[in-house]
Design a protein around this motif. Structure first.
Motif, short mmCIF file in Angstrom:
data_model
loop_
_atom_site.label_atom_id
_atom_site.label_comp_id
_atom_site.label_asym_id
_atom_site.label_seq_id
_atom_site.Cartn_x
_atom_site.Cartn_y
_atom_site.Cartn_z
N SER A 62 0.80 -1.22 0.00
CA SER A 62 0.00 0.00 0.00
C SER A 62 0.83 1.27 0.00
O SER A 62 0.31 2.35 -0.29
CB SER A 62 -0.93 0.01 1.21
OG SER A 62 -0.19 -0.06 2.41
N VAL A 63 2.12 1.17 0.33
CA VAL A 63 2.95 2.38 0.40
C VAL A 63 4.09 2.38 -0.62
O VAL A 63 4.82 3.37 -0.73
CB VAL A 63 3.54 2.57 1.82
CG1 VAL A 63 2.42 2.57 2.86
CG2 VAL A 63 4.60 1.54 2.15
N LYS A 64 4.25 1.30 -1.36
CA LYS A 64 5.33 1.23 -2.35
C LYS A 64 5.20 2.37 -3.36
O LYS A 64 4.11 2.65 -3.86
CB LYS A 64 5.29 -0.11 -3.08
CG LYS A 64 5.84 -1.27 -2.27
CD LYS A 64 5.79 -2.57 -3.06
CE LYS A 64 6.34 -3.72 -2.24
NZ LYS A 64 6.24 -5.02 -2.96
N GLY A 65 6.33 3.01 -3.63
CA GLY A 65 6.34 4.12 -4.57
C GLY A 65 6.00 5.46 -3.95
O GLY A 65 6.18 6.50 -4.58
N ARG A 66 5.49 5.44 -2.71
CA ARG A 66 5.14 6.69 -2.03
C ARG A 66 6.02 6.94 -0.80
O ARG A 66 6.34 8.08 -0.49
CB ARG A 66 3.67 6.67 -1.61
CG ARG A 66 2.70 6.52 -2.75
CD ARG A 66 1.26 6.71 -2.28
NE ARG A 66 0.85 5.71 -1.31
CZ ARG A 66 0.39 6.00 -0.09
NH1 ARG A 66 0.30 7.26 0.31
NH2 ARG A 66 0.03 5.02 0.74
N PHE A 67 6.36 5.88 -0.10
CA PHE A 67 7.14 5.99 1.13
C PHE A 67 8.55 5.46 0.89
O PHE A 67 8.75 4.51 0.13
CB PHE A 67 6.52 5.18 2.26
CG PHE A 67 5.20 5.69 2.77
CD1 PHE A 67 4.50 6.70 2.14
CD2 PHE A 67 4.65 5.14 3.93
CE1 PHE A 67 3.28 7.15 2.61
CE2 PHE A 67 3.44 5.59 4.43
CZ PHE A 67 2.76 6.59 3.75
N THR A 68 9.51 6.06 1.57
CA THR A 68 10.89 5.60 1.50
C THR A 68 11.47 5.50 2.90
O THR A 68 11.40 6.46 3.67
CB THR A 68 11.76 6.56 0.68
OG1 THR A 68 11.21 6.69 -0.65
CG2 THR A 68 13.19 6.04 0.57
N ILE A 69 12.00 4.34 3.21
CA ILE A 69 12.64 4.14 4.51
C ILE A 69 14.15 4.20 4.33
O ILE A 69 14.69 3.71 3.32
CB ILE A 69 12.19 2.82 5.17
CG1 ILE A 69 12.63 2.78 6.64
CG2 ILE A 69 12.70 1.60 4.40
CD1 ILE A 69 11.96 1.67 7.45
N SER A 70 14.82 4.81 5.28
CA SER A 70 16.28 4.88 5.25
C SER A 70 16.79 4.88 6.68
O SER A 70 16.00 5.07 7.62
CB SER A 70 16.75 6.14 4.51
OG SER A 70 16.28 7.32 5.14
#
Length: 114
Positions: A62-70
């Motif tokens: 549901s968050v792929k392409g919108r959220f980025t974790i680092s």
């Protein structure tokens, strides 16, 4: 013991962005996984994204392409773009390692509303 300090939640309009941070301190040795989970009212807590010390990331569909974790050492960030009302939830930071175990942050509210 591991202490998790979260920051960055708030109110944002649909389509907007927020950045969550979670700093871990304490008995941290070697390989671990840090991540973000969320829980909306009446729903179960669910994975948003997680990242290992090897910088291997995993995302909910549901968050792929919108959220980025680092992450930078023991601080993990969640950059949230193109936010939708359905992203509204309490977001919890999670730390997991064989030693010293599993820890949760206190949670930070994210509200997406016009």
């Amino acid at each position: 013991q591991v202490r998790l300090v979260e920051s960055g939640g708030g109110l944002v309009q649909p389509g907007g962005s927020l950045r969550l941070s979670c700093a871990a301190s304490g008995s941290i040795f070697g390989f671990n996984t840090m991540g973000w989970y969320r829980q909306a009212p009446g729903k179960e807590r669910e994975l948003v994204a997680r990242i290992t010390t090897a910088n291997t990331g995993t995302y909910a569909d549901s968050v792929k392409g919108r959220f980025t974790i680092s992450r930078d050492k023991n601080t993990v960030y969640l950059q949230m773009n193109s936010l939708k009302p359905e992203d509204t939830a309490v977001y919890y930071c999670r730390f997991e390692a064989i030693v010293p175990g599993l820890y949760w942050g206190q949670g930070t509210q994210v509200t997406v509303s016009s």
